[in-house]
Design a protein around this motif. Structure first.
Motif, PDB file in Angstrom:
ATOM      1  N   LEU A 132      -4.436 -21.831  -7.514  1.00 13.32           N
ATOM      2  CA  LEU A 132      -3.976 -22.304  -8.830  1.00 13.32           C
ATOM      3  C   LEU A 132      -4.778 -23.529  -9.266  1.00 13.32           C
ATOM      4  N   PHE A 133      -4.897 -23.692 -10.572  1.00 17.40           N
ATOM      5  CA  PHE A 133      -5.383 -24.937 -11.145  1.00 17.40           C
ATOM      6  C   PHE A 133      -4.162 -25.759 -11.516  1.00 17.40           C
ATOM      7  N   MET A 134      -4.201 -27.049 -11.216  1.00 18.13           N
ATOM      8  CA  MET A 134      -3.055 -27.895 -11.554  1.00 18.13           C
ATOM      9  C   MET A 134      -3.526 -29.141 -12.286  1.00 18.13           C
ATOM     10  N   CYS A 135      -2.712 -29.522 -13.257  1.00 21.70           N
ATOM     11  CA  CYS A 135      -3.022 -30.709 -14.059  1.00 21.70           C
ATOM     12  C   CYS A 135      -2.176 -31.877 -13.549  1.00 21.70           C
ATOM     13  N   PRO A 136      -2.821 -33.009 -13.260  1.00 16.00           N
ATOM     14  CA  PRO A 136      -2.082 -34.152 -12.708  1.00 16.00           C
ATOM     15  C   PRO A 136      -1.240 -34.895 -13.750  1.00 16.00           C
ATOM     16  N   CYS A 137      -1.478 -34.646 -15.024  1.00 19.63           N
ATOM     17  CA  CYS A 137      -0.821 -35.475 -16.054  1.00 19.63           C
ATOM     18  C   CYS A 137       0.626 -35.069 -16.305  1.00 19.63           C
ATOM     19  N   HIS A 138       0.840 -33.809 -16.627  1.00 22.17           N
ATOM     20  CA  HIS A 138       2.213 -33.384 -16.967  1.00 22.17           C
ATOM     21  C   HIS A 138       2.614 -32.110 -16.243  1.00 22.17           C
ATOM     22  N   THR A 145      -7.446 -17.119 -12.869  1.00 18.70           N
ATOM     23  CA  THR A 145      -8.186 -16.573 -14.004  1.00 18.70           C
ATOM     24  C   THR A 145      -8.266 -17.551 -15.169  1.00 18.70           C
ATOM     25  N   GLY A 146      -7.539 -18.663 -15.052  1.00 22.15           N
ATOM     26  CA  GLY A 146      -7.487 -19.636 -16.130  1.00 22.15           C
ATOM     27  C   GLY A 146      -6.302 -19.437 -17.054  1.00 22.15           C
ATOM     28  N   GLU A 147      -5.575 -18.338 -16.885  1.00 26.99           N
ATOM     29  CA  GLU A 147      -4.406 -18.120 -17.747  1.00 26.99           C
ATOM     30  C   GLU A 147      -3.319 -19.132 -17.409  1.00 26.99           C
ATOM     31  N   ARG A 148      -2.532 -19.466 -18.418  1.00 24.07           N
ATOM     32  CA  ARG A 148      -1.451 -20.411 -18.238  1.00 24.07           C
ATOM     33  C   ARG A 148      -0.376 -19.822 -17.332  1.00 24.07           C
ATOM     34  N   ALA A 149       0.072 -20.623 -16.345  1.00 23.89           N
ATOM     35  CA  ALA A 149       1.151 -20.174 -15.455  1.00 23.89           C
ATOM     36  C   ALA A 149       2.465 -20.861 -15.812  1.00 23.89           C
ATOM     37  N   SER A 150       2.421 -22.190 -16.004  1.00 22.75           N
ATOM     38  CA  SER A 150       3.654 -22.899 -16.345  1.00 22.75           C
ATOM     39  C   SER A 150       3.315 -24.293 -16.858  1.00 22.75           C
ATOM     40  N   GLY A 151       4.335 -24.958 -17.365  1.00 17.78           N
ATOM     41  CA  GLY A 151       4.144 -26.328 -17.845  1.00 17.78           C
ATOM     42  C   GLY A 151       3.870 -26.374 -19.341  1.00 17.78           C
ATOM     43  N   PRO A 152       3.529 -27.574 -19.836  1.00 19.41           N
ATOM     44  CA  PRO A 152       3.385 -27.768 -21.288  1.00 19.41           C
ATOM     45  C   PRO A 152       2.155 -27.156 -21.946  1.00 19.41           C
ATOM     46  N   PRO A 153       1.078 -26.799 -21.229  1.00 23.12           N
ATOM     47  CA  PRO A 153      -0.081 -26.254 -21.959  1.00 23.12           C
ATOM     48  C   PRO A 153       0.306 -25.032 -22.801  1.00 23.12           C
ATOM     49  N   PRO A 154      -0.164 -24.990 -24.058  1.00 19.00           N
ATOM     50  CA  PRO A 154       0.204 -23.872 -24.933  1.00 19.00           C
ATOM     51  C   PRO A 154      -0.634 -22.621 -24.713  1.00 19.00           C
ATOM     52  N   ARG A 155      -1.639 -22.697 -23.865  1.00 20.77           N
ATOM     53  CA  ARG A 155      -2.532 -21.562 -23.644  1.00 20.77           C
ATOM     54  C   ARG A 155      -3.254 -21.760 -22.320  1.00 20.77           C
ATOM     55  N   GLY A 156      -4.146 -20.819 -21.989  1.00 21.16           N
ATOM     56  CA  GLY A 156      -4.918 -20.925 -20.763  1.00 21.16           C
ATOM     57  C   GLY A 156      -6.071 -21.904 -20.915  1.00 21.16           C
ATOM     58  N   LEU A 157      -6.820 -22.060 -19.828  1.00 19.09           N
ATOM     59  CA  LEU A 157      -7.984 -22.953 -19.872  1.00 19.09           C
ATOM     60  C   LEU A 157      -9.057 -22.378 -20.800  1.00 19.09           C
ATOM     61  N   PHE A 158      -9.861 -23.255 -21.344  1.00 17.81           N
ATOM     62  CA  PHE A 158     -10.910 -22.834 -22.277  1.00 17.81           C
ATOM     63  C   PHE A 158     -12.092 -22.264 -21.499  1.00 17.81           C
ATOM     64  N   HIS A 159     -12.645 -21.188 -22.021  1.00 14.51           N
ATOM     65  CA  HIS A 159     -13.805 -20.550 -21.395  1.00 14.51           C
ATOM     66  C   HIS A 159     -15.091 -21.132 -21.968  1.00 14.51           C
ATOM     67  N   CYS A 160     -16.044 -21.391 -21.089  1.00 15.79           N
ATOM     68  CA  CYS A 160     -17.337 -21.913 -21.537  1.00 15.79           C
ATOM     69  C   CYS A 160     -18.310 -20.751 -21.780  1.00 15.79           C
TER      70      CYS A 160
END
Ligand code: FES
Length: 189
Positions: A132-138, A145-160
């Motif tokens: 999993l990717f985890m954000c330390p802030c909230h 895959t970068g898709e959102r699993a839980s928490g406040p983000p409104p979407r998955g991670l941005f693709h470059c």
């Protein structure tokens, strides 16, 4: 005896041909200043909504293809060439790269995710133990895959945007991604 006070009448003496032009000039000047102020306030707003980035893409080398084992996520930090002189440490950014093997067309396939959380932009970390990717802030969490699993983000991670050139993986130097200005624009779902 007449006790009434005689009425007084004030007579304005206007200088013909002097005041009207001055008044018209100040009216014109006020209108000009108002229009200028409105334009200065409006242009950045219009630019925000309608401007298209026209600068040429800048590519950043991530490494040789052999540096990316199949199915492993690697975090690569780099100095973003889009930096401004005043950016300082914030120009140091990163992406998470995952080699996904060859596609049906025989071409190499990569998943390249911006490090910025889709909530408020904190850099997310990759935890291979949990996948999993985890954000330390909230506490935002994303799947591998970068898709959102839980928490406040409104979407998955941005693709470059990425490409393979001369046996090396390159990515388009990423600006700060937002919901309205993603890194891949209409290509991104
Ligand atoms: S910035 Fe990542 S969850 Fe808020």
């Amino acid at each position: 005896m007449d006790t009434q006070t005689p009425s007084t009448t004030t007579v304005k003496h206007e200088c013909p041909g002097a005041t009207p032009p001055r008044r018209a000039f100040f009216r014109w000047l006020t209108g000009l200043l108002g229009a200028t102020a409105t334009g200065l306030l409006t242009l950045p707003i219009l630019g925000y909504f309608f401007a298209r980035r026209t600068r040429p893409a800048m590519w950043v080398e991530m490494g040789a293809l052999a540096d990316f084992p199949l199915g492993e996520t690697r975090t690569i930090n780099f100095d973003n060439p889009l930096r401004q002189p005043w950016d300082g440490m914030t120009s140091l950014t990163g992406v998470h790269v995952r080699y996904q093997g060859q596609g049906d067309d025989g071409k190499e396939q990569f998943l390249v995710l911006a490090a910025n959380c889709a909530h408020l932009g904190c850099p997310v970390s990759w935890f291979p133990q949990s996948g999993l990717f985890m954000c330390p802030c909230h506490g935002g969490v994303y799947y591998e895959t970068g898709e959102r699993a839980s928490g406040p983000p409104p979407r998955g991670l941005f693709h470059c945007v990425w490409r393979v050139k001369d046996g090396k993986l390159e990515i388009e130097a990423p600006h700060y991604p937002t919901l309205h200005d993603t890194l891949t624009g209409s290509l991104e779902s």
